[in-house]
Scaffold this motif. Structure first.
Motif, mmCIF file in Angstrom:
data_model
loop_
_atom_site.group_PDB
_atom_site.id
_atom_site.type_symbol
_atom_site.label_atom_id
_atom_site.label_comp_id
_atom_site.label_asym_id
_atom_site.label_seq_id
_atom_site.Cartn_x
_atom_site.Cartn_y
_atom_site.Cartn_z
ATOM 1 N N SER A 114 0.832 -1.204 0.000
ATOM 2 C CA SER A 114 0.000 0.000 0.000
ATOM 3 C C SER A 114 0.868 1.255 0.000
ATOM 4 N N LEU A 115 1.953 1.248 0.793
ATOM 5 C CA LEU A 115 2.871 2.389 0.827
ATOM 6 C C LEU A 115 3.581 2.567 -0.521
ATOM 7 N N LYS A 116 3.839 1.443 -1.182
ATOM 8 C CA LYS A 116 4.479 1.522 -2.503
ATOM 9 C C LYS A 116 3.571 2.219 -3.503
ATOM 10 N N ARG A 117 2.265 1.939 -3.418
ATOM 11 C CA ARG A 117 1.319 2.607 -4.318
ATOM 12 C C ARG A 117 1.254 4.104 -4.033
ATOM 13 N N LEU A 118 1.468 4.470 -2.774
ATOM 14 C CA LEU A 118 1.459 5.890 -2.411
ATOM 15 C C LEU A 118 2.574 6.638 -3.133
ATOM 16 N N VAL A 119 3.799 6.147 -3.054
ATOM 17 C CA VAL A 119 4.934 6.868 -3.640
ATOM 18 C C VAL A 119 4.915 6.816 -5.166
ATOM 19 N N GLU A 120 4.078 5.953 -5.737
ATOM 20 C CA GLU A 120 3.979 5.872 -7.205
ATOM 21 C C GLU A 120 2.889 6.777 -7.757
ATOM 22 N N ARG A 121 2.084 7.400 -6.890
ATOM 23 C CA ARG A 121 1.014 8.276 -7.376
ATOM 24 C C ARG A 121 1.610 9.540 -7.984
ATOM 25 N N GLU A 122 1.068 9.936 -9.123
ATOM 26 C CA GLU A 122 1.598 11.075 -9.857
ATOM 27 C C GLU A 122 1.518 12.361 -9.040
ATOM 28 N N GLU A 123 0.401 12.551 -8.304
ATOM 29 C CA GLU A 123 0.245 13.773 -7.515
ATOM 30 C C GLU A 123 1.311 13.883 -6.432
#
Length: 314
Positions: A262-271
């Protein structure tokens, strides 16, 4: 601004709800799928934080009573953010009577309730009140009652804006005594007042220390002492407003650790990438593994220092 999301374990009957018959119920909500989600209200958490700040030597608002006001408006905040730390950090509303606009401050620190992450069984603990052995009354039968209790892992979110110790004219309107000693500036045609920078930093540091250690005791307990047991805290420092980060701090109940996917998806978000925000992680258990790239694992002391410098300057 700073965004802080905390995972914490709670057990017992914290922030008790209404009494139904002989049962002391637990505050809880229900999801659309029928899950039972116990929670601790933001009001109860702020009460606990106020008591902890008071123990640190700060003055907190005792509230004032206006006997001329209607019954529902009689008790109100003092509205003195210079003297009372909670009026500064959490805001206030000074009621002036029916039909009159209240003087208020939107506090720079906003808190959510602490809600369970998943469906949680709520059990009834049976107990009884017995007459005191030293009572002079004739012997009486014990009075039985029930207390709802639960053990759950919940999430608490917090946002800290930059106006700690900074007030506009409307928040201090008509209060000339409060304005004495404040630093004054004219910003975009508005009168802005601020506390001394050292006082601002001291207030924010004290709040963060109480909140992040944690060193506050949750109130309204009916059967036991309860200090939240923190698992992890995710901190985001952003100069461009709030980011969609709260939903990414999660717990993997099967592996009994933080959900790093879940944290990995956070840092991959464009915003998040475009914002250039700093993302910090406090792992209170110290055994959850290595966080994804771009997320720095820090100690509580380091987190307090970096958040304070980001909000108030070095």
């Amino acid at each position: 601004m700073a965004q802080i999301s905390v995972l914490a374990r709670i057990s017992g009957n914290v922030n008790a709800d209404e009494v139904i018959g002989t049962r002391i119920t637990l505050k809880k909500m229900y999801s659309s799928s029928g899950e039972v989600l116990p929670f601790v209200s933001a009001r109860a958490i702020k009460y606990a934080l106020r008591q902890a700040l008071k123990a640190e030597g700060f003055e907190v608002d005792p509230l004032i009573e206006n006997p001329k006001a209607e019954e529902t408006l009689r008790l109100s905040d003092s509205g003195n953010p210079v003297k009372y730390i909670d009026n500064d950090l959490f805001g206030y509303m000074v009621t002036l009577g029916t039909g009159k606009t209240a003087r208020r401050r939107q506090g720079p620190i906003a808190l959510s309730y602490l809600r369970a992450l998943r469906d949680t069984p709520v059990k009834a603990e049976f107990a009884a009140r017995f007459p005191r052995p030293w009572s002079k009354k004739e012997e009486e039968n014990p009075v039985p009652f029930e207390v709802e209790v639960a053990d759950f892992l919940g999430k608490l979110n917090c946002i800290i804006y930059e106006n700690v110790g900074i007030f506009d004219e409307a928040e201090l309107k008509g209060e000339d005594e409060i304005k004495k000693g404040l630093i004054y500036e004219n910003k975009n045609g508005k009168k802005i007042y601020r506390l001394d920078e050292d006082i601002r930093k001291k207030r924010l540091e004290s709040f963060l220390r109480v909140f992040l250690l944690p060193s506050y005791v949750l109130p309204r307990r009916t059967n036991s002492l309860n200090i939240p047991e923190y698992v992890a805290a995710l901190i985001t420092l952003s100069a461009n407003g709030p980011l969609p980060v709260f939903q990414y701090l999660d717990f993997d109940f099967e592996k009994n650790c933080l959900c790093f996917n879940s944290l990995k998806r956070l840092v991959e978000r464009e915003e998040v990438i475009k914002s250039g925000a700093e993302i910090l992680l406090i792992d209170y258990k110290g055994a959850s593994g290595k966080p994804p790239h771009h997320i720095q694992c820090v100690s509580v002391a380091d987190a307090i220092k970096r958040v304070t410098e980001f909000i108030c300057g070095k």
